[in-house]
Design a protein around this motif. Structure first.
Motif, mmCIF file in Angstrom:
data_model
loop_
_atom_site.group_PDB
_atom_site.id
_atom_site.type_symbol
_atom_site.label_atom_id
_atom_site.label_comp_id
_atom_site.label_asym_id
_atom_site.label_seq_id
_atom_site.Cartn_x
_atom_site.Cartn_y
_atom_site.Cartn_z
ATOM 1 N N THR A 117 0.011 -13.341 -46.263
ATOM 2 C CA THR A 117 -0.806 -13.731 -47.417
ATOM 3 C C THR A 117 -0.105 -13.463 -48.746
ATOM 4 O OG1 THR A 117 -1.983 -11.599 -47.288
ATOM 5 C CG2 THR A 117 -3.022 -13.515 -46.237
ATOM 6 N N ARG A 118 1.041 -12.801 -48.709
ATOM 7 C CA ARG A 118 1.872 -12.676 -49.917
ATOM 8 C C ARG A 118 2.895 -13.797 -50.012
ATOM 9 N NH1 ARG A 118 3.072 -6.373 -51.561
ATOM 10 N NH2 ARG A 118 1.547 -5.375 -50.177
ATOM 11 N N GLY A 119 2.862 -14.721 -49.057
ATOM 12 C CA GLY A 119 3.779 -15.850 -49.105
ATOM 13 C C GLY A 119 5.049 -15.674 -48.303
ATOM 14 N N LEU A 120 5.134 -14.616 -47.482
ATOM 15 C CA LEU A 120 6.304 -14.393 -46.648
ATOM 16 C C LEU A 120 6.133 -15.105 -45.303
ATOM 17 C CD1 LEU A 120 6.690 -10.545 -47.279
ATOM 18 C CD2 LEU A 120 7.961 -12.387 -48.398
ATOM 19 N N THR A 121 7.249 -15.501 -44.695
ATOM 20 C CA THR A 121 7.179 -16.007 -43.334
ATOM 21 C C THR A 121 7.204 -14.816 -42.392
ATOM 22 O OG1 THR A 121 9.590 -16.293 -43.320
ATOM 23 C CG2 THR A 121 8.249 -18.221 -43.862
ATOM 24 N N VAL A 122 6.334 -14.860 -41.379
ATOM 25 C CA VAL A 122 6.067 -13.658 -40.583
ATOM 26 C C VAL A 122 5.979 -13.998 -39.103
ATOM 27 C CG1 VAL A 122 4.409 -11.784 -40.171
ATOM 28 C CG2 VAL A 122 4.790 -12.625 -42.501
ATOM 29 N N ALA A 123 6.519 -13.101 -38.271
ATOM 30 C CA ALA A 123 6.285 -13.136 -36.824
ATOM 31 C C ALA A 123 5.847 -11.751 -36.386
ATOM 32 C CB ALA A 123 7.534 -13.563 -36.075
ATOM 33 N N LEU A 124 4.887 -11.715 -35.474
ATOM 34 C CA LEU A 124 4.387 -10.469 -34.895
ATOM 35 C C LEU A 124 4.549 -10.558 -33.387
ATOM 36 C CD1 LEU A 124 2.607 -7.802 -34.887
ATOM 37 C CD2 LEU A 124 0.640 -9.321 -34.687
ATOM 38 N N VAL A 125 5.226 -9.561 -32.795
ATOM 39 C CA VAL A 125 5.392 -9.546 -31.344
ATOM 40 C C VAL A 125 4.827 -8.250 -30.784
ATOM 41 C CG1 VAL A 125 7.380 -11.080 -31.309
ATOM 42 C CG2 VAL A 125 7.754 -8.624 -31.536
ATOM 43 N N GLU A 126 4.151 -8.373 -29.651
ATOM 44 C CA GLU A 126 3.529 -7.233 -28.972
ATOM 45 C C GLU A 126 3.931 -7.268 -27.505
ATOM 46 O OE1 GLU A 126 1.585 -4.440 -26.975
ATOM 47 O OE2 GLU A 126 1.751 -4.443 -29.171
ATOM 48 N N ARG A 127 4.440 -6.168 -26.987
ATOM 49 C CA ARG A 127 4.939 -6.106 -25.615
ATOM 50 C C ARG A 127 3.859 -6.399 -24.583
ATOM 51 N NH1 ARG A 127 6.587 -0.366 -23.216
ATOM 52 N NH2 ARG A 127 4.343 -0.160 -23.607
ATOM 53 N N ASP A 128 2.680 -5.846 -24.771
ATOM 54 C CA ASP A 128 1.597 -6.010 -23.795
ATOM 55 C C ASP A 128 0.549 -6.954 -24.368
ATOM 56 O OD1 ASP A 128 -0.239 -5.778 -21.786
ATOM 57 O OD2 ASP A 128 -0.456 -3.619 -21.876
ATOM 58 N N GLY B 290 -1.057 -1.281 -44.053
ATOM 59 C CA GLY B 290 -0.344 -2.556 -44.026
ATOM 60 C C GLY B 290 0.178 -2.936 -45.397
ATOM 61 N N GLU B 291 -0.634 -2.699 -46.415
ATOM 62 C CA GLU B 291 -0.217 -2.989 -47.794
ATOM 63 C C GLU B 291 1.024 -2.185 -48.171
ATOM 64 O OE1 GLU B 291 -1.923 -2.284 -52.359
ATOM 65 O OE2 GLU B 291 -3.298 -2.218 -50.636
ATOM 66 N N LEU B 292 1.005 -0.894 -47.877
ATOM 67 C CA LEU B 292 2.132 -0.036 -48.254
ATOM 68 C C LEU B 292 3.380 -0.344 -47.428
ATOM 69 C CD1 LEU B 292 0.288 3.392 -48.690
ATOM 70 C CD2 LEU B 292 0.898 1.719 -50.448
ATOM 71 N N VAL B 293 3.202 -0.722 -46.175
ATOM 72 C CA VAL B 293 4.354 -1.091 -45.349
ATOM 73 C C VAL B 293 5.025 -2.345 -45.898
ATOM 74 C CG1 VAL B 293 5.070 -1.869 -43.053
ATOM 75 C CG2 VAL B 293 3.441 -0.005 -43.266
ATOM 76 N N VAL B 294 4.227 -3.323 -46.290
ATOM 77 C CA VAL B 294 4.813 -4.546 -46.848
ATOM 78 C C VAL B 294 5.480 -4.250 -48.189
ATOM 79 C CG1 VAL B 294 4.326 -6.896 -47.640
ATOM 80 C CG2 VAL B 294 3.213 -6.019 -45.583
ATOM 81 N N CYS C 275 -0.273 -7.813 -53.262
ATOM 82 C CA CYS C 275 -1.137 -7.700 -52.087
ATOM 83 C C CYS C 275 -2.428 -8.484 -52.316
ATOM 84 C CB CYS C 275 -1.458 -6.231 -51.797
ATOM 85 S SG CYS C 275 -2.684 -6.005 -50.482
ATOM 86 N N ARG C 276 -2.912 -9.153 -51.268
ATOM 87 C CA ARG C 276 -4.092 -10.009 -51.410
ATOM 88 C C ARG C 276 -5.155 -9.737 -50.346
ATOM 89 N NH1 ARG C 276 -1.416 -15.771 -51.225
ATOM 90 N NH2 ARG C 276 -3.415 -16.502 -52.027
ATOM 91 N N THR C 277 -5.024 -8.628 -49.598
ATOM 92 C CA THR C 277 -5.945 -8.418 -48.478
ATOM 93 C C THR C 277 -7.183 -7.594 -48.817
ATOM 94 O OG1 THR C 277 -4.667 -6.483 -47.772
ATOM 95 C CG2 THR C 277 -4.132 -8.605 -46.740
ATOM 96 N N ALA C 278 -7.213 -6.956 -49.985
ATOM 97 C CA ALA C 278 -8.331 -6.051 -50.277
ATOM 98 C C ALA C 278 -9.677 -6.771 -50.232
ATOM 99 C CB ALA C 278 -8.128 -5.387 -51.636
ATOM 100 N N ARG C 279 -9.706 -8.017 -50.642
ATOM 101 C CA ARG C 279 -10.956 -8.779 -50.665
ATOM 102 C C ARG C 279 -10.882 -10.016 -49.779
ATOM 103 N NH1 ARG C 279 -14.406 -6.970 -54.408
ATOM 104 N NH2 ARG C 279 -15.608 -8.904 -54.289
#
Length: 550
Positions: A51-62, A394-398, A411-415
């Protein structure tokens, strides 16, 4: 958040997540941010980044939330205990984030009354210190508890017994009541992941990180194994959000990394509400222990927990033991005239908290603050923290990832409403009762996409198995829209039947397998293997619970 952006979470068609399409997206394009780990922190990190305009991939092992994030106390709360520990900043932040969850995901985060009985002796606290504890509740209210719309209050003996009629009344002097919130942690995590996908992130479960890709001494991606295929995913920055497994990935980046995670085991048991009839949550003492236990109603069952102990066993197979079950039963039986026995336990939850710190002192007293670090090779790692503050984490990690990328974005997730949250009226849905309430409290405004399936196939209106409120349509929806791959995905995390109705879930397994076979094209052998794996897992869980105490 602009009005148009808020409305973007309200769609006219269901967000279908096709596994093959997600894999091709992962293989075909580099991303700005690769998040490894599909727990709640990793999922909110992915949502914040996209939501900040970055291209993102999320992978989870299980599977999404298959680790700690489906095995929490399921509370979205400020944490009274943290005031007692002197950590008021964490309480303030948690209460602020609690309110954001209630606004952004009203279908998944509900207000919950907590009762503290005041006893003449052997209570969580007795009448001598009840006044001091009420001062703590005033601090809690003023620190942000007021945002929930209710302040704490005193209860008379009849008022306490109205909420917990089997509470032992001989020593009862009254009680204190305050409000927090609860959530279905696995569905909340999944909804965050799906919201990230809605905004353009690639999200995949069953996708294991097997190594890191380096360029010029920097981490520039990861090798991911998914469905028998290895893919080198190129990324501007890699984020390690693997919880109790984070030391493993950190060591791949830096062979000199020293382990810093201290797993703490937390266990809950589930008993029928008819055996322990309560309203909301009742907090009770554990004989001879410093920790309080909570008994929380979830529909027709009550969840009793939790423990907080060091753990040095396998991270892959964490189960509730007979001793831990008995510990919680003893606590409940001390406070209630319930006569609970091991045969009353219809489900159990055992998970690990990824605490950060040394080996000294009790895990109960360790900080629940998070830690974010960036190593010399550019790998960003987040550890610790709690479900309630996951959005903020999540905000601080980004923010840390953007420093690696040399970019800036707000950051745009607060609301930002999560899928199903925008336009959802919790009170109106609860008032409808029946199927409307069941689906509304799981899917929010997206419940209409589940009921749309009934016109396609009227048989999907039938329950998965007699005795459950979960429809066959929910299994189909899980396969088409929630990346469910297995019987365990559906019964453990999409419906929670394994937790709240373990034996009934065994009866449901063949029907879930049949529906997944039709949706995913599974072979007969694969369905049979999944059923066998699921039943074997249940047998192992029950055998550990019923092992004789030594």
């Amino acid at each position: 958040m602009a009005r148009s952006e808020t409305k973007s979470a309200i769609r006219r068609t269901a967000l279908a997540l096709d596994r093959r399409e997600q894999i091709e997206r992962l293989a075909s394009r580099p991303v700005d941010v690769l998040v490894v780990g599909g727990g709640i922190t990793g999922c909110y990190t992915a949502l914040d980044a996209v939501t900040r305009g970055l291209t993102v991939a999320l992978v989870e092992r299980d599977d999404f939330a298959s680790g700690t994030s489906s095995k929490s106390s399921k509370m979205v709360h400020g944490g009274l205990r943290y005031i007692e520990q002197g950590n008021l900043p964490l309480v303030r932040r948690s209460l602020l984030e609690r309110q954001r969850f209630r606004r952004n995901a009203p279908h998944l985060v509900q207000r919950l009354p907590f009762v503290f009985p005041v006893l003449a002796q052997d209570g969580v606290f007795d009448a001598r210190i009840a006044k001091a504890f009420e001062g703590l509740l005033w601090t809690y209210d003023l620190a942000g508890g007021w945002r929930i719309g209710r302040l704490h209050q005193r209860l008379s003996v009849p008022e306490v017994l109205a909420r917990a009629p089997r509470l032992r009344a001989e020593q009862l002097k009254g009680g204190l009541l305050y409000y927090d919130s609860r959530t279905d942690d696995a569905r909340l995590t999944l909804t965050i992941a799906r919201t990230a996908a809605h905004f353009g992130a690639t999200v995949l479960n069953g996708a294991a990180c097997r190594g890191l890709v380096r360029e010029g001494g920097r981490v520039r991606g990861a090798t991911v194994e998914v469905d028998g295929r290895e893919i080198d995913v190129r990324a501007g920055v890699v984020i390690n959000a693997t919880g109790v497994w984070s030391d493993t990935l950190d060591a791949l980046s830096d062979p000199g990394h020293r382990p810093r995670i201290r797993p703490a085991k937390g266990v809950h048991i589930v008993v029928p509400w008819t055996r322990l009839p309560i309203d909301g949550t009742v907090t009770v003492p554990i004989p001879g222990r410093a920790r309080r236990a909570t008994c929380t109603r979830w529909g027709d069952v009550v969840v009793v927990g939790t423990t907080d102990t060091d753990y040095d066993g396998s991270l892959e197979h964490v189960l509730c033991t007979r001793e831990e079950m008995q510990y919680l039963l003893d606590g409940a039986n001390t406070a209630f005239d319930a006569g609970l026995v091991p045969e009353d336990v219809v489900g159990s939850i055992a998970g690990l908290r990824p605490l950060v710190g040394g080996k000294e002192g009790a895990t109960l007293d360790m900080s629940r603050d998070h830690r974010i670090s960036t190593d010399a090779h550019g790998l960003v790692t987040v550890t610790g923290g709690k479900l309630t503050t996951s959005r903020h984490m999540g905000e601080l990690v980004v923010d840390a990832a953007l420093k690696v990328l040399g970019r800036r974005a707000r950051c745009r997730t607060a609301r930002l409403p999560l899928l199903g949250g925008a336009g959802y009226d919790a009170e109106a849905t609860s008032a409808t009762g029946g199927l409307g309430a069941h689906l509304g409290q799981r899917y929010g405004t997206e419940a209409r996409f589940v009921t749309d399936l009934l016109s396609e196939d009227p048989s999907l209106a039938e329950p998965i198995v007699e005795g459950t409120a979960h429809l066959r349509a929910e299994v189909v929806y899980a396969a088409r829209c929630e990346l469910a791959r297995t019987i365990d995905d559906v019964l453990s995390r999409r419906t929670r039947m394994r937790v709240f109705a373990r034996d009934l879930s065994v009866k449901a397994a063949p029907e879930v397998g049949r529906l997944l076979q039709r949706e995913l094209g599974l072979s007969d052998d694969e369905v049979a293997r999944q059923i066998d794996d699921y039943l074997s897992g249940i047998d192992r869980e029950k055998s550990v619970l019923m092992e004789a105490l030594t």
